[in-house]
Scaffold this active site. Structure first.
Site, PDB file in Angstrom:
ATOM      1  N   SER A  87       0.828  -1.201   0.000  1.00  0.00           N
ATOM      2  CA  SER A  87       0.000   0.000   0.000  1.00  0.00           C
ATOM      3  C   SER A  87       0.871   1.263   0.000  1.00  0.00           C
ATOM      4  O   SER A  87       1.662   1.460  -0.921  1.00  0.00           O
ATOM      5  CB  SER A  87      -0.960  -0.040   1.196  1.00  0.00           C
ATOM      6  OG  SER A  87      -1.929   0.966   1.094  1.00  0.00           O
ATOM      7  N   ASP A 143      -9.987  -3.726  -5.334  1.00  0.00           N
ATOM      8  CA  ASP A 143      -9.136  -2.722  -4.685  1.00  0.00           C
ATOM      9  C   ASP A 143      -9.142  -1.462  -5.541  1.00  0.00           C
ATOM     10  O   ASP A 143      -8.920  -1.531  -6.755  1.00  0.00           O
ATOM     11  CB  ASP A 143      -7.711  -3.276  -4.548  1.00  0.00           C
ATOM     12  CG  ASP A 143      -6.745  -2.316  -3.873  1.00  0.00           C
ATOM     13  OD1 ASP A 143      -7.180  -1.241  -3.411  1.00  0.00           O
ATOM     14  OD2 ASP A 143      -5.543  -2.637  -3.816  1.00  0.00           O
ATOM     15  N   HIS A 178      -8.004  -4.745  -0.800  1.00  0.00           N
ATOM     16  CA  HIS A 178      -6.922  -3.971  -0.205  1.00  0.00           C
ATOM     17  C   HIS A 178      -6.764  -4.310   1.276  1.00  0.00           C
ATOM     18  O   HIS A 178      -7.742  -4.377   2.019  1.00  0.00           O
ATOM     19  CB  HIS A 178      -7.178  -2.471  -0.354  1.00  0.00           C
ATOM     20  CG  HIS A 178      -5.943  -1.653  -0.114  1.00  0.00           C
ATOM     21  ND1 HIS A 178      -5.020  -1.394  -1.097  1.00  0.00           N
ATOM     22  CD2 HIS A 178      -5.453  -1.076   1.011  1.00  0.00           C
ATOM     23  CE1 HIS A 178      -4.039  -0.691  -0.599  1.00  0.00           C
ATOM     24  NE2 HIS A 178      -4.271  -0.487   0.690  1.00  0.00           N
TER      25      HIS A 178
END
Length: 425
Positions: free
Chosen positions: A208, A365, A395
Site C-alpha cells: 500500500s 481494490d 486492499h
C-alpha cells in the site's frame, strides 16, 4: 376471603418496561445491521468475514471523526491507538528469529535475522516499508512483525523494517526521506558485511503506502551514483502510485469496497501532502486534472489506464476528465506532481534504472489500476516485471493473513510473493 388486588398501575409499569426493552432491542439490532451489513461482490474472498472487519474499521473511524470534531484528539491518533492496541494482542511466533531495534542514519528500524547462516556465510536481505496511508501502522507489532519474521525465516534472509515517522506529526517528504536514508545506510558495503549480506542480493518491499515508498526509493537508489549498493528486486503489494486520477476503472468499481474506500484514499493523500482537507471533493471529481489544467498535461499519457487494462477489467467505465477544473490546486499542492510522492509519474529514463519488479494487484481494490499502470510503464522502460493479479483480492488482505482473521487470499498473497523472492533473490 376477599381476593387480593394488584397495586394500581403495576401491570402498566411492567408493560411500559417491556415496550422500552423491545424498542431498545429493535434499535440495537438495526444499529448492528447498519454497521455490519455491506453489500459485497460474491467473488471477493470471504465477504462475510470482511463485512465484520469493515464494520469494526468504520466504527473506529467514526469515533475518530467525532473526537476530532469535538477538539479532543486528531482522528488519526485515535485510530492509530486502536490499531496499536489490537496489534499488541497478536500472539508471538517465529521465536527463533533474532530481532534488534536500532537506528540507521537516525531512522528507527528493526532488524530480523535467521539463526542459521547459509553455507558461504552470505545471505540475502529485504528492506520492508509498512502500509497505512503514511499515517497508520505498528511495524514492530502484530501482523507486520509476523510478516517480517516469516520472510526472514522462509528466505533465510536479513529483513529490515523501517519505522518511518508518520502523519500528522510529519508530512511529505519526511516519510520518503526516512525510508531513503535508512536504505542508503543499509546498502553501504560495510553495513551489509556487518550483517553477512550479499550486496548483490538485496530487495525492497512494501504494501500500500509502503509500496509507494518502496517504488519511490527504488527509483531514487537506482539513479543515485553515490550509493554503492543497489536493490536487485522490488516487491510492491497493492501499491498507491498516483493522485491525479481518482476515477480510474478500479476507483469507480471499488469505491465502496472495504477497507480502502475511494474517499478515504483521497483523504490519506491530502494528509500525507499536508494539504487542505477541503480539497477532497475537487480531487474526487478530478478537477485538479481537468483539461484546462496545463500542469497535468505532461503526465496524461502516463495515466492512460484505457491502454493499460484489458477490456474485461475496463468494463463500462470511462475516463473522467472535466473540461474546466479548480484552478491552482496543482500549484498549491506540488506534491501531487512530485515523483517522490507519485512514482507512476517518473519519466522512462528514471524507470530504466529501477530493479526487477513483482507487483501484486487485487480485483476488488481501488488501487488495482495504479499497480497495473505501473506494470505497463516499467515494461515500456525495459524492466522485467512479474504481475500477479488476484480475482478475489481486496486492499489490506496481507495484514489479514495472520491471527485472528486468516483471510485465505491474504495467506496466498504472502506465500506467493515470498516464493518469488526465494526464486529470484
Amino acid at each position: 376471603m376477599a381476593a387480593r388486588s394488584e397495586p394500581r398501575g403495576g401491570g402498566g409499569g411492567r408493560g411500559a418496561c417491556m415496550k422500552l426493552l423491545c424498542v431498545w432491542s429493535v434499535c440495537s439490532a438495526l444499529s448492528a445491521a447498519y454497521l455490519l451489513y455491506l453489500p459485497l461482490p460474491s467473488a471477493l474472498s470471504e465477504p462475510l468475514k470482511l463485512m465484520v472487519v469493515a464494520a469494526a474499521f468504520r466504527g473506529v473511524s467514526q469515533a475518530g471523526d467525532i473526537g476530532q470534531s469535538l477538539g479532543l484528539v486528531h482522528h488519526i491518533r485515535l485510530i492509530n491507538t486502536v490499531v496499536i492496541g489490537f496489534e499488541s494482542l497478536v500472539p508471538l511466533d517465529y521465536e527463533h528469529i533474532q530481532t534488534e531495534d536500532t537506528e540507521f542514519s537516525g531512522v528507527q528500524v528493526r532488524v530480523y535475522q535467521p539463526s542459521v547462516n547459509t553455507q558461504d556465510g552470505l545471505r540475502g536481505a529485504v528492506v520492508f516499508f509498512h502500509g497505512g496511508g503514511w499515517s497508520l501502522g505498528a511495524p514492530k507489532l502484530g501482523s507486520y512483525d509476523l510478516l517480517c519474521k516469516k520472510m526472514a525465516s522462509e528466505l533465510k534472509a536479513v529483513v529490515v523494517t523501517v519505522d518511518y515517522r508518520m502523519a500528522p506529526d510529519v508530512r511529505f517528504p519526511v516519510q520518503f526521506e526516512d525510508c531513503l536514508q535508512a536504505s542508503r545506510f543499509f546498502l553501504q558495503l560495510e553495513v551489509l558485511q556487518l550483517y553477512s549480506v550479499d550486496p548483490q542480493r538485496v530487495a525492497v518491499c512494501g504494501d500500500s503506502a509502503g509500496g509507494n515508498l518502496a517504488a519511490a526509493v527504488a527509483q531514487q537508489i537506482g539513479r543515485d551514483n553515490s550509493t554503492a549498493g543497489k536493490f536487485k528486486l522490488q516487491v510492491l503489494i497493492y501499491p498507491v502510485l498516483q493522485a491525479l486520477d481518482f476515477n480510474t476503472a478500479s476507483y469507480q468499481q471499488n469505491q465502496k469496497i472495504p477497507i480502502l474506500y475511494r474517499e478515504l484514499m483521497a483523504h490519506y493523500w491530502l494528509e500525507y501532502l499536508g494539504a487542505d482537507p477541503e480539497l477532497i471533493h475537487s480531487l474526487l471529481l478530478n478537477n485538479h486534472t481537468a483539461r484546462d489544467q496545463e500542469l497535468a498535461d505532461p503526465h496524461r499519457a502516463k495515466l492512460d489506464w484505457t491502454s493499460a487494462l484489458p477490456k474485461d477489467m475496463m468494463k463500462h467505465y470511462v475516463p473522467v476528465v472535466p473540461a474546466t477544473g479548480s484552478p491552482g490546486i496543482l500549484q498549491r499542492v506540488p506534491g501531487l506532481l512530485d515523483v517522490r510522492a507519485a512514482p507512476l509519474l517518473a519519466d522512462l529514463e528514471a524507470l530504466r534504472s529501477a530493479p526487477r519488479a513483482y507487483i501484486m494487484t487485487g480485483e476488488h481494490d481501488v488501487l488495482r489500476d495504479d499497480g497495473l499502470m505501473y506494470v505497463r510503464r516499467l515494461q515500456q522502460a525495459g524492466v522485467s516485471v512479474t504481475s500477479r493479479h488476484y480475482e478475489d483480492g481486496f486492499h489490506g488482505c496481507v495484514s489479514f493473513a495472520f491471527w485472528p482473521s486468516y483471510f485465505s487470499v491474504g495467506i496466498q498473497v504472502v506465500d506467493d510473493y515470498i516464493a518469488w523472492l526465494r526464486d529470484h533473490l
